[in-house]
Design an enzyme around this catalytic site. Structure first.
Site, PDB file in Angstrom:
ATOM      1  N   LYS A 249       0.952  -1.253  -0.050  1.00 12.63           N
ATOM      2  CA  LYS A 249       0.035   0.001   0.063  1.00 12.63           C
ATOM      3  C   LYS A 249       0.796   1.491  -0.032  1.00 12.63           C
ATOM      4  O   LYS A 249       1.906   1.234   0.370  1.00 12.63           O
ATOM      5  CB  LYS A 249      -0.870   0.051   1.188  1.00 12.63           C
ATOM      6  CG  LYS A 249      -2.016  -1.088   1.034  1.00 12.63           C
ATOM      7  CD  LYS A 249      -3.203  -0.775   0.773  1.00 12.63           C
ATOM      8  CE  LYS A 249      -4.375  -1.962   0.225  1.00 12.63           C
ATOM      9  NZ  LYS A 249      -5.138  -2.242   1.548  1.00 12.63           N
ATOM     10  N   ARG A 283      -3.525  -9.780   5.020  1.00 12.01           N
ATOM     11  CA  ARG A 283      -4.028 -10.106   3.476  1.00 12.01           C
ATOM     12  C   ARG A 283      -2.563  -9.629   2.662  1.00 12.01           C
ATOM     13  O   ARG A 283      -2.309  -8.660   2.596  1.00 12.01           O
ATOM     14  CB  ARG A 283      -5.078  -9.288   3.191  1.00 12.01           C
ATOM     15  CG  ARG A 283      -5.685  -9.449   1.841  1.00 12.01           C
ATOM     16  CD  ARG A 283      -6.832  -8.602   1.360  1.00 12.01           C
ATOM     17  NE  ARG A 283      -7.566  -8.567   0.313  1.00 12.01           N
ATOM     18  CZ  ARG A 283      -6.893  -7.868  -0.770  1.00 12.01           C
ATOM     19  NH1 ARG A 283      -6.076  -6.863  -0.630  1.00 12.01           N
ATOM     20  NH2 ARG A 283      -7.590  -7.809  -1.920  1.00 12.01           N
TER      21      ARG A 283
END
Ligand code: HH2
Length: 304
Positions: A249, A283
């Site tokens: 991210k 995840r």
């Protein structure tokens, strides 16, 4: 296509609509394919690893890589062999960074259809990353064992009903339309979870089927994403398992500039600290590296 007779108008729902879309379904009142999936995953006694499978042209880090069905299925097999405990398949990029291209449910199903049956047939359970009830229903009918909603049951109100009907676990993720650097992000996450849990309760979703996720990168500044991991422990007060998806991210780039596919170090650091702060599930795009990191961390901890 299905030989299932069409439902009466009164019975028509996202579930039944979806039944007409994908072949090979098992029926809405079938018991969950994997009973007690969440309890089994959480009982592993180590962090649970969710591998990401994006069958999209535009995902922020791997868009287009697995749009070809054969490549997608191979990637799923590879992640299973590398030690993924669950595979999260998504056919619409949620583009945490605000430039999402909305995809119709029909298009999501069209992307899933050549991939999902083969992936659901693997030994590893599969979760469906969608915010649409019709897509979730079709995927569940194909043997998917869990639902992952990046809008925490608040976008498509029918999704809670589909989850309840199938008795499967659901990930409720925090999200916002836009980041606001002025807000207390932890208070916002907690308020959002309370609303989602209320929706879940009213739909009849059992509490032991719910996972909460602070939604790293979604409607958050990079600093707020970092805070969400640093203060993750505060969310334990909900008494529910926590999932963190920090993989590749943008907040990582804000600390140590690198393009998405070169953010593995930052992803692993984030996931190790997330687990230390209470995450039960992470995840990740990078299953092998994450499995190795957790194994080494556990070996060092055990030798203390
Ligand atoms: N992040 C993404 C998508 N789905 N689901 C949960 N529960 N938590 C997350 O943090 C999360 C998620 C975004 O990552 P990715 O799937 O790689 O990107 P895209 O949405 O662009 O396909």
């Amino acid at each position: 296509m299905s030989l299932t007779p069409p439902p009466s108008p009164a019975q028509a729902s996202a579930v039944t609509e979806a039944r007409a879309t994908l072949p090979g379904r098992t029926g809405t009142d079938a018991p969950p394919r994997i009973p007690n999936l969440l309890a089994r995953l959480l009982g592993l006694g180590r962090p649970v690893i969710m591998g990401i499978l994006n069958v999209t042209p535009d995902s922020f880090s791997d868009g287009g890589r697995f749009l070809d069905p054969q490549r997608a299925i191979e990637h799923a097999r590879r992640m299973a062999a590398e030690g993924a405990d669950i595979l999260d398949i998504g056919a619409e990029s949620t583009r945490p960074y605000g430039d999402a291209v909305a995809v119709s449910g029909e298009e999501e199903l069209r992307r899933l259809e050549p991939v999902l049956p083969a992936v659901a047939a693997l030994e590893v359970p599969v979760s469906i990353d969608t915010m649409k009830a019709a897509v979730a229903a079709a995927a569940l009918a194909e043997g998917t064992a869990m639902v992952n909603d990046v809008w925490g049951l608040q976008r498509d109100r029918d999704l809670a009903r589909v989850v309840a009907e199938h008795g499967v676990p659901v990930v409720i993720m925090h999200n916002r339309e836009a980041a606001d650097p002025a807000i207390d992000i932890m208070a916002d996450i907690a308020a959002f979870f309370s609303r989602s849990l209320d929706i879940a309760d009213r739909a009849g979703i059992a509490r032991d089927k719910i996972v909460l996720d602070p939604g790293i990168g979604f409607g958050k500044t990079p600093a707020q994403s970092i805070i969400a991991i640093a203060r993750l422990g505060e969310l334990r007060s909900f008494g529910l398992p926590l999932l963190v998806g920090a993989s590749r991210k943008r907040f990582i780039d804000s600390v140590s500039p690198a393009p998405p596919d070169q953010r593995i170090g930052g992803s692993i650091a984030s996931h190790l600290l997330a687990v230390e702060n209470g995450a039960a599930i992470v995840r990740t795009h990078d299953v092998a590296e994450t499995v190795q990191a957790f194994r080494v961390a556990a070996a060092i901890r055990d030798a203390r």
